[in-house]
Design a protein around this motif. Structure first.
Motif, PDB file in Angstrom:
ATOM      1  N   UNK A 364       0.845  -1.199   0.000  1.00 33.35           N
ATOM      2  CA  UNK A 364       0.000   0.000   0.000  1.00 33.35           C
ATOM      3  C   UNK A 364       0.874   1.241   0.000  1.00 33.35           C
ATOM      4  N   UNK A 365       0.296   2.311  -0.494  1.00 28.68           N
ATOM      5  CA  UNK A 365       0.918   3.626  -0.390  1.00 28.68           C
ATOM      6  C   UNK A 365       0.181   4.370   0.714  1.00 28.68           C
ATOM      7  N   UNK A 366       0.812   4.640   1.830  1.00 31.46           N
ATOM      8  CA  UNK A 366       0.111   5.234   2.963  1.00 31.46           C
ATOM      9  C   UNK A 366      -0.440   6.632   2.696  1.00 31.46           C
ATOM     10  N   UNK A 367      -0.076   7.226   1.591  1.00 32.67           N
ATOM     11  CA  UNK A 367      -0.533   8.594   1.331  1.00 32.67           C
ATOM     12  C   UNK A 367      -1.857   8.648   0.572  1.00 32.67           C
ATOM     13  N   UNK A 368      -2.457   7.466   0.256  1.00 31.36           N
ATOM     14  CA  UNK A 368      -3.739   7.460  -0.452  1.00 31.36           C
ATOM     15  C   UNK A 368      -4.526   6.210  -0.083  1.00 31.36           C
ATOM     16  N   UNK A 369      -5.835   6.246  -0.368  1.00 26.90           N
ATOM     17  CA  UNK A 369      -6.680   5.102  -0.041  1.00 26.90           C
ATOM     18  C   UNK A 369      -6.301   3.894  -0.889  1.00 26.90           C
ATOM     19  N   UNK A 370      -6.521   2.717  -0.337  1.00 24.49           N
ATOM     20  CA  UNK A 370      -6.179   1.476  -1.026  1.00 24.49           C
ATOM     21  C   UNK A 370      -7.424   0.625  -1.197  1.00 24.49           C
ATOM     22  N   UNK A 371      -7.662   0.145  -2.418  1.00 23.05           N
ATOM     23  CA  UNK A 371      -8.799  -0.721  -2.728  1.00 23.05           C
ATOM     24  C   UNK A 371      -8.306  -2.149  -2.886  1.00 23.05           C
ATOM     25  N   UNK A 372      -8.904  -3.062  -2.158  1.00 18.44           N
ATOM     26  CA  UNK A 372      -8.547  -4.480  -2.228  1.00 18.44           C
ATOM     27  C   UNK A 372      -9.705  -5.227  -2.873  1.00 18.44           C
ATOM     28  N   UNK A 373      -9.459  -5.855  -4.020  1.00 23.09           N
ATOM     29  CA  UNK A 373     -10.496  -6.616  -4.716  1.00 23.09           C
ATOM     30  C   UNK A 373     -10.214  -8.102  -4.559  1.00 23.09           C
ATOM     31  N   UNK A 374     -11.208  -8.860  -4.125  1.00 24.66           N
ATOM     32  CA  UNK A 374     -11.038 -10.286  -3.904  1.00 24.66           C
ATOM     33  C   UNK A 374     -11.194 -11.043  -5.218  1.00 24.66           C
ATOM     34  N   UNK A 375     -10.399 -12.077  -5.396  1.00 24.47           N
ATOM     35  CA  UNK A 375     -10.484 -12.871  -6.627  1.00 24.47           C
ATOM     36  C   UNK A 375     -11.822 -13.600  -6.711  1.00 24.47           C
ATOM     37  N   UNK A 376     -12.370 -13.997  -5.553  1.00 17.54           N
ATOM     38  CA  UNK A 376     -13.699 -14.599  -5.503  1.00 17.54           C
ATOM     39  C   UNK A 376     -14.503 -13.904  -4.416  1.00 17.54           C
ATOM     40  N   UNK A 377     -15.773 -13.621  -4.664  1.00 20.89           N
ATOM     41  CA  UNK A 377     -16.589 -12.958  -3.642  1.00 20.89           C
ATOM     42  C   UNK A 377     -16.689 -13.800  -2.375  1.00 20.89           C
ATOM     43  N   UNK A 378     -16.795 -13.124  -1.238  1.00 18.90           N
ATOM     44  CA  UNK A 378     -16.939 -13.793   0.050  1.00 18.90           C
ATOM     45  C   UNK A 378     -18.409 -13.769   0.439  1.00 18.90           C
ATOM     46  N   UNK A 379     -18.948 -14.930   0.741  1.00 15.88           N
ATOM     47  CA  UNK A 379     -20.358 -15.021   1.126  1.00 15.88           C
ATOM     48  C   UNK A 379     -20.535 -14.441   2.527  1.00 15.88           C
ATOM     49  N   UNK A 380     -21.396 -13.443   2.633  1.00 26.92           N
ATOM     50  CA  UNK A 380     -21.727 -12.839   3.917  1.00 26.92           C
ATOM     51  C   UNK A 380     -23.141 -13.289   4.287  1.00 26.92           C
ATOM     52  N   UNK A 381     -23.250 -14.080   5.332  1.00 28.77           N
ATOM     53  CA  UNK A 381     -24.547 -14.603   5.748  1.00 28.77           C
ATOM     54  C   UNK A 381     -25.282 -13.589   6.613  1.00 28.77           C
ATOM     55  N   UNK A 382     -26.595 -13.590   6.500  1.00 29.95           N
ATOM     56  CA  UNK A 382     -27.412 -12.629   7.234  1.00 29.95           C
ATOM     57  C   UNK A 382     -27.219 -12.766   8.738  1.00 29.95           C
ATOM     58  N   UNK A 383     -27.066 -11.605   9.403  1.00 29.15           N
ATOM     59  CA  UNK A 383     -27.008 -11.511  10.873  1.00 29.15           C
ATOM     60  C   UNK A 383     -25.820 -12.245  11.490  1.00 29.15           C
ATOM     61  N   UNK A 384     -24.802 -12.515  10.704  1.00 26.05           N
ATOM     62  CA  UNK A 384     -23.583 -13.118  11.232  1.00 26.05           C
ATOM     63  C   UNK A 384     -22.469 -12.076  11.221  1.00 26.05           C
ATOM     64  N   UNK A 385     -21.650 -12.058  12.257  1.00 25.21           N
ATOM     65  CA  UNK A 385     -20.597 -11.052  12.337  1.00 25.21           C
ATOM     66  C   UNK A 385     -19.323 -11.528  11.633  1.00 25.21           C
ATOM     67  N   UNK A 386     -18.675 -10.553  10.966  1.00 21.05           N
ATOM     68  CA  UNK A 386     -17.426 -10.814  10.259  1.00 21.05           C
ATOM     69  C   UNK A 386     -16.390  -9.782  10.710  1.00 21.05           C
ATOM     70  N   UNK A 387     -15.167 -10.228  10.805  1.00 18.42           N
ATOM     71  CA  UNK A 387     -14.094  -9.330  11.254  1.00 18.42           C
ATOM     72  C   UNK A 387     -13.059  -9.162  10.150  1.00 18.42           C
ATOM     73  N   UNK A 388     -12.718  -7.917   9.863  1.00 21.75           N
ATOM     74  CA  UNK A 388     -11.652  -7.600   8.910  1.00 21.75           C
ATOM     75  C   UNK A 388     -10.475  -7.077   9.712  1.00 21.75           C
ATOM     76  N   UNK A 389      -9.332  -7.678   9.498  1.00 25.51           N
ATOM     77  CA  UNK A 389      -8.119  -7.346  10.259  1.00 25.51           C
ATOM     78  C   UNK A 389      -7.043  -6.809   9.328  1.00 25.51           C
ATOM     79  N   UNK A 390      -6.436  -5.685   9.703  1.00 25.68           N
ATOM     80  CA  UNK A 390      -5.273  -5.150   8.993  1.00 25.68           C
ATOM     81  C   UNK A 390      -4.066  -5.281   9.920  1.00 25.68           C
TER      82      UNK A 390
END
Length: 443
Positions: A364-390
């Protein structure tokens, strides 16, 4: 315990039933087929066995029962009908791929759900991009929602390959409308446009028309042209198409499309303006200008965001804000991004490790926003919690990072789909802050 009787699994009835399959000697009903050679073929069956179908039951034993012992079949061949009759007689059924449309039609006609279900399973096992349109068309024709959803998911996951397939190029206009109305296509709209142009050219060639004449292409597409989401293109991309396909767009259409690409709120009268994906922008523009600097845990170099959706959806991209280092220098760093599902009842500590869905290392370049595109979509199930970690690389963990963006705790991304952000329960982390700024979902 009662010792006066036992339950014994008796296979004799099945064996007897299987023995009756295509048995002319004991048959009391014959299905007649007229072949092109003027030959007449008869397929034997048994009324009492076929009565498992409500249609056959009414035909043979209902108030309006047919007294004849011969029924003429005009919508299937003898071999196809024999294959269909397996469902009444045999414990193990063998289906041929080439007979699937006729078998599915017979299952619908005679209301035999097990037959339709078997054809759906056969389709799932044998469909490729080269015959996907056939499966999709059958699913729509016979109201097979399970197969329809399966085909739509496969098309949406592989749109670039699909739009280049001969199956797509040869599909009927009605099916093309279903395809273009999919909001889940995981591709740039230019892929859809290129596919439509190839489809229109193929249609012109098949009809002996000049495939390079723009009016011919527009005529083949008709009002399907307005299902292309031009509003999802960049202005530059559309201008390139306007130059390449000069004469394809009317002056009014040209102005409408330019307005769509420049203004997300512009609603033209004809073009489909609904986005194929939804963006959850969690930045609170009103509070960010006065927000205090948010510093994430410089000791561990980890930043957390926890979210949930009230509807099942697909996560395709994430965006995180620029880093502001306290030494006022620009650092070219590497960040490890993880997405995981949080099992209900677990705690965010070292004792229980959540099931990881995805982990990626990105520069990443810390001086601008970074977009991360996944090679395959991640299924997000209703009412379930997901955690994104950097996780910032160790070399920079001693340098505290911060940003000045305040975030919303809930975001409505349209059609009643609410994305909610939760307290991660981690020291130095607050759900109103964090590096994550956007979540991109596919409908």
């Amino acid at each position: 315990m009662d010792q006066t009787s036992i339950v014994y699994k008796n296979v004799l009835p099945w064996r007897g039933c299987e023995k009756l399959y295509l048995d002319s000697r004991t048959a009391d009903i014959f299905f007649e087929f007229a072949l092109e050679s003027n030959e007449c073929v008869k397929v034997p069956a048994h009324k009492c066995i076929l009565s498992a179908s409500p249609v056959f039951d009414a035909m043979f034993y209902g108030p309006a029962q047919e007294m004849t012992n011969t029924v003429t079949i005009v919508d299937a061949s003898p071999d196809e009908f024999k294959e269909f009759l397996q469902f009444f007689y045999l414990s193990s059924v063998r289906l041929m791929v080439e007979n699937k449309p006729a078998i599915m039609n017979l299952g619908e006609k005679y209301m035999l759900n097990v037959c339709k279900k078997a054809c759906t399973e056969l389709s799932k096992a044998t469909l490729t991009m080269e015959n996907m349109c056939l499966g999709y068309e059958l699913a729509i024709l016979f109201n097979q929602d399970d197969l329809k959803e399966y085909c739509e998911a496969k098309i949406s996951e592989n749109p670039t390959e699909f739009f280049k397939s001969q199956s797509f190029l040869d599909c009927e206009p009605n099916l093309l409308r279903y395809i273009l109305q999919l909001n889940s296509l995981n591709c740039d709209e230019s892929v859809v446009f290129d596919g439509c142009m190839a489809w229109a050219k193929t249609a012109c060639i098949q009809k002996g028309l000049n495939e390079n004449d723009m009016q011919n292409l527009r005529s083949e597409l008709g009002d399907l042209f307005y299902e292309i989401r031009f509003g999802g293109m960049s202005t530059k991309k559309f201008n390139d198409y306007a130059d390449t396909f000069e004469g394809l767009f009317s002056m009014k259409e040209f102005r409408d499309i330019v307005a769509m690409t420049a203004n997300v709120n512009y609603r033209p009268p004809k073009f489909n303006r609904k986005p194929r994906s939804s963006v959850c922008d969690r930045v609170d523009r009103l509070e960010s200008h006065s927000a205090e600097s948010y510093m994430y845990d410089g000791a561990s170099g980890v930043d957390y965001t926890v979210f949930s959706s009230n509807r099942s959806t697909l996560l395709t991209k994430i965006c995180f804000s620029d880093f502001i280092f306290n030494d006022d220098k620009v650092h070219q760093i590497s960040v490890r991004v993880s997405v995981c599902a949080l099992i209900k009842g677990t705690r965010l500590d070292n004792k229980i490790v959540p099931a990881h869905i995805l982990t990626r290392q990105i520069d990443v370049n810390p001086s601008e926003e970074t977009l991360v595109e996944f090679t395959k979509p991640i299924v997000i199930k209703a009412d379930m919690q997901y955690r994104i970690t950097f996780e910032i690389e160790k070399a920079y963990q001693h340098v505290l990072c911060k940003n000045l963006l305040a975030h919303k705790e809930k975001v409505d991304i349209g059609d009643g789909n609410i994305i909610e952000f939760h307290d991660p329960g981690i020291f130095f982390t607050n759900k109103k802050f964090g590096l994550l700024t956007q979540l991109h979902f596919r409908n």
